[in-house]
Design a protein around this motif. Structure first.
Motif, PDB file in Angstrom:
ATOM      1  N   TRP A  74       0.836  -1.199   0.000  1.00 45.94           N
ATOM      2  CA  TRP A  74       0.000   0.000   0.000  1.00 45.94           C
ATOM      3  C   TRP A  74       0.875   1.254   0.000  1.00 45.94           C
ATOM      4  O   TRP A  74       0.671   2.184  -0.788  1.00 45.94           O
ATOM      5  N   PHE A 111       1.314   4.581  -2.794  1.00 45.29           N
ATOM      6  CA  PHE A 111       1.099   5.984  -2.433  1.00 45.29           C
ATOM      7  C   PHE A 111       2.390   6.795  -2.482  1.00 45.29           C
ATOM      8  O   PHE A 111       2.352   8.009  -2.748  1.00 45.29           O
ATOM      9  N   ASN A 119       2.610   7.458  -6.442  1.00 48.52           N
ATOM     10  CA  ASN A 119       1.434   8.027  -7.093  1.00 48.52           C
ATOM     11  C   ASN A 119       0.925   9.305  -6.439  1.00 48.52           C
ATOM     12  O   ASN A 119       0.281  10.123  -7.109  1.00 48.52           O
ATOM     13  N   VAL A 120       1.194   9.490  -5.158  1.00 48.30           N
ATOM     14  CA  VAL A 120       0.698  10.680  -4.468  1.00 48.30           C
ATOM     15  C   VAL A 120       1.857  11.510  -3.909  1.00 48.30           C
ATOM     16  O   VAL A 120       1.992  12.690  -4.240  1.00 48.30           O
ATOM     17  N   TYR A 172      -4.320   1.301  -5.836  1.00 45.23           N
ATOM     18  CA  TYR A 172      -4.192   2.135  -7.031  1.00 45.23           C
ATOM     19  C   TYR A 172      -5.352   3.119  -7.148  1.00 45.23           C
ATOM     20  O   TYR A 172      -5.150   4.324  -7.351  1.00 45.23           O
ATOM     21  N   SER A 187      -5.171   5.859  -4.563  1.00 43.20           N
ATOM     22  CA  SER A 187      -4.112   6.835  -4.853  1.00 43.20           C
ATOM     23  C   SER A 187      -4.535   7.794  -5.955  1.00 43.20           C
ATOM     24  O   SER A 187      -4.238   8.994  -5.899  1.00 43.20           O
TER      25      SER A 187
END
Length: 253
Positions: free
Chosen positions: A102, A106, A109-110, A150, A153
């Motif tokens: 997880w 993140f 992607n974030v 996914y 995110s």
């Protein structure tokens, strides 16, 4: 339109979509800097673009690496940031996803988008001009079973885009997101194989089932996404918007 005189920075530049973005931006006249973790992949992508492309190795999820990148590019007038770097993450039910899996999703992607914006927005704000385009996904707006890290995110990225647009729009910087649907390529091929393993069908059937959810009944091509990016830059009033390019894949699964 023309992007002559502008310098664009594209993260995830060594991947198929990053390469397509670079090529489209260069054709529109921009100087392009491709950023990613794999130097060889970056070099191969830059070779497709030609003299307008340059490369820089950086892990966008690493704050120290992003600081170094910003220092190395301090003399560049980066007025266009395309946050394309992303990872697909695991394909399995949420209860079977490990915490580190997880966090890995993140982180890129974030947090990677946050770090790149934090590093490269100040010069744009000072100049009173610039564009940030975050590559989100239609999966941030509709269910995608067994892909919770996914989709979560990408939904977070949509919220980041809208809020950041409100913060920096008054300073002359437009922030938008582009949400492709399933883009034909290696990442989707991987997902179809994993889906096939989970369900017992073939990868080909998994692809057909997935594409059937779209109004146009097909996947999206890489060059279509790249052309959409350039088209967005031709709309100066676009700010805080999300462009859906999913072949109509907007309904719940």
């Amino acid at each position: 339109m023309t992007l002559a005189g502008r310098t664009a920075l594209v993260t995830g530049g060594g991947g198929p979509l990053g390469s397509a973005f670079a090529l489209a931006l260069a054709k529109a006249g921009a100087r392009v800097i491709l950023v990613g973790r794999n130097g060889q992949a970056l070099a191969e992508a830059a070779a497709k673009v030609g003299d307008a492309a340059h490369t820089a190795v950086c892990d966008v999820s690493d704050p120290a690496a992003v600081r170094v990148l910003a220092a190395e590019l301090a003399d560049e007038d980066v007025s266009l940031l395309v946050n394309n770097a992303g990872v697909a993450g695991p394909v399995r039910p949420l209860v079977d996803v490990e915490p580190d899996e997880w966090d890995d999703v993140f982180a890129v992607n974030v947090r990677g988008v946050y770090l790149m914006c934090r590093a490269f927005l100040p010069p744009m704000i000072a100049a009173g001009r610039g564009d940030v385009v975050n590559i989100a996904s239609v999966s941030g707006k509709r269910p995608l079973l067994d892909r919770t890290p996914y989709t979560a995110s990408k939904m977070a990225l949509l919220g980041l885009t809208r809020t950041l647009a409100g913060e920096v729009g008054p300073r002359g910087v437009a922030v938008n997101s582009l949400s492709p649907g399933p883009v034909r390529g290696p990442r989707m091929d991987r997902n179809f194989r994993l889906t096939a393993e989970l369900t017992g069908c073939t990868a080909e059937q998994a692809e057909r089932d997935f594409a059937s959810r779209a109004a146009l009944g097909r996947l999206v091509e890489e060059d279509e996404v790249a052309r959409a990016l350039v088209a967005m830059l031709a709309m100066p009033a676009l700010c805080g918007a999300d462009i859906d390019l999913s072949a109509g894949m907007i309904a719940p699964a």
